[in-house]
Design an enzyme around this catalytic site. Structure first.
Site, PDB file in Angstrom:
ATOM      1  N   GLU A   1       0.814  -1.209   0.000  1.00 24.01           N
ATOM      2  CA  GLU A   1       0.000   0.000   0.000  1.00 24.01           C
ATOM      3  C   GLU A   1       0.856   1.271   0.000  1.00 24.01           C
ATOM      4  O   GLU A   1       1.961   1.294   0.529  1.00 24.01           O
ATOM      5  CB  GLU A   1      -0.925  -0.004   1.227  1.00 24.01           C
ATOM      6  CG  GLU A   1      -1.930  -1.147   1.155  1.00 24.01           C
ATOM      7  CD  GLU A   1      -2.960  -1.133   2.275  1.00 24.01           C
ATOM      8  OE1 GLU A   1      -4.145  -1.362   1.969  1.00 24.01           O
ATOM      9  OE2 GLU A   1      -2.600  -0.910   3.442  1.00 24.01           O
TER      10      GLU A   1
ATOM     11  N   CYS B   1       3.357   8.536   1.124  1.00 21.94           N
ATOM     12  CA  CYS B   1       3.884   7.651   2.169  1.00 21.94           C
ATOM     13  C   CYS B   1       4.057   6.279   1.533  1.00 21.94           C
ATOM     14  O   CYS B   1       3.088   5.657   1.105  1.00 21.94           O
ATOM     15  CB  CYS B   1       2.893   7.593   3.331  1.00 21.94           C
ATOM     16  SG  CYS B   1       3.329   6.355   4.573  1.00 21.94           S
TER      17      CYS B   1
ATOM     18  N   CYS C   1       6.658  -6.988   7.413  1.00 22.17           N
ATOM     19  CA  CYS C   1       7.642  -6.418   8.337  1.00 22.17           C
ATOM     20  C   CYS C   1       7.952  -7.450   9.408  1.00 22.17           C
ATOM     21  O   CYS C   1       7.083  -8.213   9.804  1.00 22.17           O
ATOM     22  CB  CYS C   1       7.049  -5.161   8.989  1.00 22.17           C
ATOM     23  SG  CYS C   1       8.190  -4.284  10.064  1.00 22.17           S
TER      24      CYS C   1
ATOM     25  N   CYS D   1       6.079  -4.822  16.136  1.00 20.31           N
ATOM     26  CA  CYS D   1       5.495  -3.840  17.066  1.00 20.31           C
ATOM     27  C   CYS D   1       4.049  -4.240  17.401  1.00 20.31           C
ATOM     28  O   CYS D   1       3.261  -4.567  16.510  1.00 20.31           O
ATOM     29  CB  CYS D   1       5.517  -2.435  16.474  1.00 20.31           C
ATOM     30  SG  CYS D   1       7.183  -1.829  16.178  1.00 20.31           S
TER      31      CYS D   1
ATOM     32  N   CYS E   1       0.868  -2.356  15.655  1.00 13.70           N
ATOM     33  CA  CYS E   1       0.919  -2.020  14.229  1.00 13.70           C
ATOM     34  C   CYS E   1       0.377  -3.159  13.359  1.00 13.70           C
ATOM     35  O   CYS E   1       0.628  -4.332  13.642  1.00 13.70           O
ATOM     36  CB  CYS E   1       2.374  -1.726  13.843  1.00 13.70           C
ATOM     37  SG  CYS E   1       2.573  -1.205  12.131  1.00 13.70           S
TER      38      CYS E   1
ATOM     39  N   GLY F   1       6.798  -1.837   6.478  1.00 10.54           N
ATOM     40  CA  GLY F   1       8.197  -2.252   6.467  1.00 10.54           C
ATOM     41  C   GLY F   1       9.112  -1.337   7.252  1.00 10.54           C
ATOM     42  O   GLY F   1       8.739  -0.240   7.653  1.00 10.54           O
ATOM     43  N   GLU F   2      10.327  -1.835   7.462  1.00  2.90           N
ATOM     44  CA  GLU F   2      11.346  -1.089   8.195  1.00  2.90           C
ATOM     45  C   GLU F   2      12.438  -0.696   7.190  1.00  2.90           C
ATOM     46  O   GLU F   2      13.193  -1.561   6.723  1.00  2.90           O
ATOM     47  CB  GLU F   2      11.889  -1.983   9.327  1.00  2.90           C
ATOM     48  CG  GLU F   2      13.168  -1.510   9.967  1.00  2.90           C
ATOM     49  CD  GLU F   2      13.130  -0.068  10.488  1.00  2.90           C
ATOM     50  OE1 GLU F   2      12.147   0.331  11.139  1.00  2.90           O
ATOM     51  OE2 GLU F   2      14.100   0.662  10.225  1.00  2.90           O
TER      52      GLU F   2
ATOM     53  N   SER G   1      11.601   6.791   8.456  1.00  8.10           N
ATOM     54  CA  SER G   1      11.173   6.471   9.816  1.00  8.10           C
ATOM     55  C   SER G   1      11.682   5.091  10.187  1.00  8.10           C
ATOM     56  O   SER G   1      11.587   4.152   9.403  1.00  8.10           O
ATOM     57  CB  SER G   1       9.638   6.502   9.852  1.00  8.10           C
ATOM     58  OG  SER G   1       9.175   6.243  11.152  1.00  8.10           O
TER      59      SER G   1
ATOM     60  N   SER H   1      10.760   5.944  15.718  1.00  8.05           N
ATOM     61  CA  SER H   1       9.515   5.548  16.372  1.00  8.05           C
ATOM     62  C   SER H   1       9.867   5.143  17.797  1.00  8.05           C
ATOM     63  O   SER H   1      10.276   4.016  18.044  1.00  8.05           O
ATOM     64  CB  SER H   1       8.884   4.375  15.621  1.00  8.05           C
ATOM     65  OG  SER H   1       8.552   4.797  14.316  1.00  8.05           O
ATOM     66  N   LEU H   2       9.742   6.086  18.705  1.00  5.74           N
ATOM     67  CA  LEU H   2      10.184   5.834  20.083  1.00  5.74           C
ATOM     68  C   LEU H   2       9.061   5.154  20.869  1.00  5.74           C
ATOM     69  O   LEU H   2       9.241   4.072  21.398  1.00  5.74           O
ATOM     70  CB  LEU H   2      10.603   7.159  20.737  1.00  5.74           C
ATOM     71  CG  LEU H   2      11.237   7.044  22.112  1.00  5.74           C
ATOM     72  CD1 LEU H   2      12.533   6.251  22.076  1.00  5.74           C
ATOM     73  CD2 LEU H   2      11.485   8.432  22.723  1.00  5.74           C
ATOM     74  N   HIS H   3       7.937   5.791  20.958  1.00  7.07           N
ATOM     75  CA  HIS H   3       6.710   5.242  21.573  1.00  7.07           C
ATOM     76  C   HIS H   3       6.797   4.946  23.066  1.00  7.07           C
ATOM     77  O   HIS H   3       5.765   4.711  23.708  1.00  7.07           O
ATOM     78  CB  HIS H   3       6.205   4.011  20.833  1.00  7.07           C
ATOM     79  CG  HIS H   3       5.929   4.241  19.375  1.00  7.07           C
ATOM     80  ND1 HIS H   3       5.262   5.354  18.911  1.00  7.07           N
ATOM     81  CD2 HIS H   3       6.256   3.521  18.261  1.00  7.07           C
ATOM     82  CE1 HIS H   3       5.174   5.295  17.583  1.00  7.07           C
ATOM     83  NE2 HIS H   3       5.775   4.209  17.175  1.00  7.07           N
TER      84      HIS H   3
ATOM     85  N   ASN I   1      -3.935   4.806  16.251  1.00  4.12           N
ATOM     86  CA  ASN I   1      -4.979   4.439  15.289  1.00  4.12           C
ATOM     87  C   ASN I   1      -5.447   3.013  15.531  1.00  4.12           C
ATOM     88  O   ASN I   1      -4.665   2.160  15.964  1.00  4.12           O
ATOM     89  CB  ASN I   1      -4.437   4.584  13.866  1.00  4.12           C
ATOM     90  CG  ASN I   1      -4.144   6.033  13.534  1.00  4.12           C
ATOM     91  OD1 ASN I   1      -5.001   6.899  13.713  1.00  4.12           O
ATOM     92  ND2 ASN I   1      -2.918   6.316  13.111  1.00  4.12           N
TER      93      ASN I   1
ATOM     94  N   CYS J   1      -1.316   6.019  10.098  1.00  3.53           N
ATOM     95  CA  CYS J   1      -0.104   5.366  10.598  1.00  3.53           C
ATOM     96  C   CYS J   1      -0.445   4.034  11.248  1.00  3.53           C
ATOM     97  O   CYS J   1      -1.322   3.954  12.097  1.00  3.53           O
ATOM     98  CB  CYS J   1       0.563   6.212  11.681  1.00  3.53           C
ATOM     99  SG  CYS J   1       1.019   7.835  11.152  1.00  3.53           S
TER     100      CYS J   1
HETATM  101  N1  SAH Z   1       9.254   0.624  10.509  1.00  2.00           N
HETATM  102  C1  SAH Z   1       9.326   2.054  10.475  1.00  2.00           C
HETATM  103  C2  SAH Z   1       8.417   2.640   9.435  1.00  2.00           C
HETATM  104  C3  SAH Z   1       6.939   2.522   9.723  1.00  2.00           C
HETATM  105  S1  SAH Z   1       6.394   4.126   9.964  1.00  2.00           S
HETATM  106  C4  SAH Z   1       9.068   2.599  11.847  1.00  2.00           C
HETATM  107  O1  SAH Z   1       8.805   1.808  12.752  1.00  2.00           O
HETATM  108  O2  SAH Z   1       9.210   3.782  12.062  1.00  2.00           O
HETATM  109  C5  SAH Z   1       4.848   3.938  10.640  1.00  2.00           C
HETATM  110  C6  SAH Z   1       4.696   4.761  11.891  1.00  2.00           C
HETATM  111  O3  SAH Z   1       3.390   4.508  12.440  1.00  2.00           O
HETATM  112  C7  SAH Z   1       5.681   4.334  12.958  1.00  2.00           C
HETATM  113  O4  SAH Z   1       6.040   5.428  13.738  1.00  2.00           O
HETATM  114  C8  SAH Z   1       4.843   3.379  13.747  1.00  2.00           C
HETATM  115  O5  SAH Z   1       5.367   3.112  14.999  1.00  2.00           O
HETATM  116  C9  SAH Z   1       3.529   4.091  13.770  1.00  2.00           C
HETATM  117  N2  SAH Z   1       2.400   3.239  14.122  1.00  2.00           N
HETATM  118  C10 SAH Z   1       2.301   1.903  14.010  1.00  2.00           C
HETATM  119  N3  SAH Z   1       1.099   1.480  14.419  1.00  2.00           N
HETATM  120  C11 SAH Z   1       0.415   2.565  14.798  1.00  2.00           C
HETATM  121  C12 SAH Z   1      -0.888   2.781  15.296  1.00  2.00           C
HETATM  122  N4  SAH Z   1      -1.746   1.767  15.498  1.00  2.00           N
HETATM  123  N5  SAH Z   1      -1.266   4.038  15.555  1.00  2.00           N
HETATM  124  C13 SAH Z   1      -0.419   5.079  15.346  1.00  2.00           C
HETATM  125  N6  SAH Z   1       0.812   4.936  14.874  1.00  2.00           N
HETATM  126  C14 SAH Z   1       1.234   3.696  14.601  1.00  2.00           C
END
Ligand code: SAH
Length: 343
Positions: A91, A104, A111, A115, A118, A158-159, A190, A213-215, A289, A332
């Site tokens: 996509e 995007c 992937c 996570c 995701c 993907g990463e 990212s 993507s710290l989270h 999301n 995202c």
């Molecule tokens: N693998 C890379 C690229 C993916 S970017 C990465 O991890 O950064 C997609 C972004 O959306 C990342 O920051 C990811 O952590 C975030 N993401 C994944 N699931 C999500 C969700 N359910 N709600 C909001 N952001 C999310």
């Protein structure tokens, strides 16, 4: 096995042509057709027929097919599902902002980072995308939508750092002044934090933006939701971010999806302040999301407000990311690979 022509850099194509006994200026002609979206040698009408035949003998070209195109009724965001040459599908999302149109793109089919919140990682990794496949996500999104693309984010499926060489090659292709000519400053990569690749990327000294993507700012929380944190850890991630910033002079951003009861407490906010200040990072807060298969919920308005107050008091720069395309699952973390059944 025929060679993937679109993944070649202009000088590589020139060398290939020389090896075939053809003049190098043909590379420029071929390049112009490719940038216009032509994927069939016989349509390259300024090339003599024997050359077109020779090219199709040695090289392959493929035109991605639109399997579905969904347009958000809320904000006009477009989500494409492309069929790739081997039947896999990924996509791509096109978003309109005040400063231009951003695409995007996905960097892998699936992937392997796992996570917990995701959708892209459900079903694991199939393969990395070729540079040509990433380039075509950008080009055909522009051609099909009629929206001139000015910015690219590698934030789809993907990463990117797990497909390092192809991603770097894609960057040179899309940046080529004779091709799409998209400036590095308009490109964002990212990563979930594959720090073993940060120094390699920094060494290229590209003017792109790296976002992490710290989270979660602490190991206990981060390891719970992001397997990539295991064996790396937040301290090492911060050290790698600092080195990246020192080498490139490019400020890093942190992505922070707000998850109810998981990473949105006062403790997390205070730790995030400390981490962001340590690295000089800008923070993007993303309301989580919805992903069907996942049990997580977005933070409440109240918790988000309290969290932001602590960031304000800590002097951290942050923005709350607008959610685009949620009615077509284009936000995202909602993108996923698909497999087209061949009949
Ligand atoms: N693998 C890379 C690229 C993916 S970017 C990465 O991890 O950064 C997609 C972004 O959306 C990342 O920051 C990811 O952590 C975030 N993401 C994944 N699931 C999500 C969700 N359910 N709600 C909001 N952001 C999310």
């Amino acid at each position: 096995m025929k060679k993937d022509l679109l993944s070649m850099l202009p000088q590589e194509l020139e060398q290939e042509l020389t090896a075939l006994g053809e003049p190098q200026y043909r590379a420029g002609q071929i390049g112009r057709w490719l940038t216009r979206g032509v994927r069939d040698f016989d349509e390259m009408s300024d090339l003599p027929k024997p050359l077109r035949d020779k090219l199709s003998e040695h090289f392959r070209l493929y035109r991605p097919k639109v399997l579905s195109k969904q347009v958000s009724a809320l904000d006009g965001t477009i989500k494409y599902l492309w069929e790739l040459a081997d039947g896999n599908a990924v996509e791509t999302v096109v978003m309109t902002y005040s400063y231009g149109n951003t695409v995007c793109i996905s960097s892998q089919v699936g992937c392997r980072q796992g996570c917990a919140f995701c959708a892209s990682t459900i079903g694991g990794l199939v393969r990395g995308l070729e540079s040509s496949e990433m380039l075509d996500e950008v080009l055909f999104s522009e051609l099909d939508s009629g929206k001139k693309i000015s910015h690219i984010v590698l934030m789809g499926i993907g990463e990117p750092l797990d497909n390092f060489d192809n991603v770097v090659r894609f960057l040179s292709l899309v940046n080529n002044p004779k091709g799409m000519n998209i400036g590095m400053r308009h490109i964002t990569i990212s990563t979930c934090g594959l720090i073993e690749r940060f120094d390699d990327l920094a060494a290229l000294d590209l003017q792109l933006t790296l976002t992490v993507s710290l989270h979660a700012p602490d190991d206990e929380t981060r390891s719970q939701i992001m397997p990539a944190n295991h064996g790396r850890g937040v301290d090492e991630l911060m050290a790698a971010c600092k080195r990246y910033y020192q080498k490139t002079g490019r400020r890093i951003s942190f992505e922070y999806a707000m998850i109810d009861g998981v990473n949105d407490t006062a403790f997390h906010a205070r730790e995030l302040v400390r981490r962001a200040r340590e690295v000089g990072a800008h923070v993007n807060l993303i309301p989580l999301n919805h992903v069907e298969e996942r049990r997580f919920k977005p933070s409440t308005q109240g918790h988000m407000k309290a969290f932001m107050k602590i960031l304000d008091e800590g002097g951290v720069n942050y923005t709350v990311r607008r959610t685009l395309g949620s009615d077509v699952d284009a936000s995202c973390g909602q993108l996923r690979r698909k497999m087209q059944k061949k009949i």
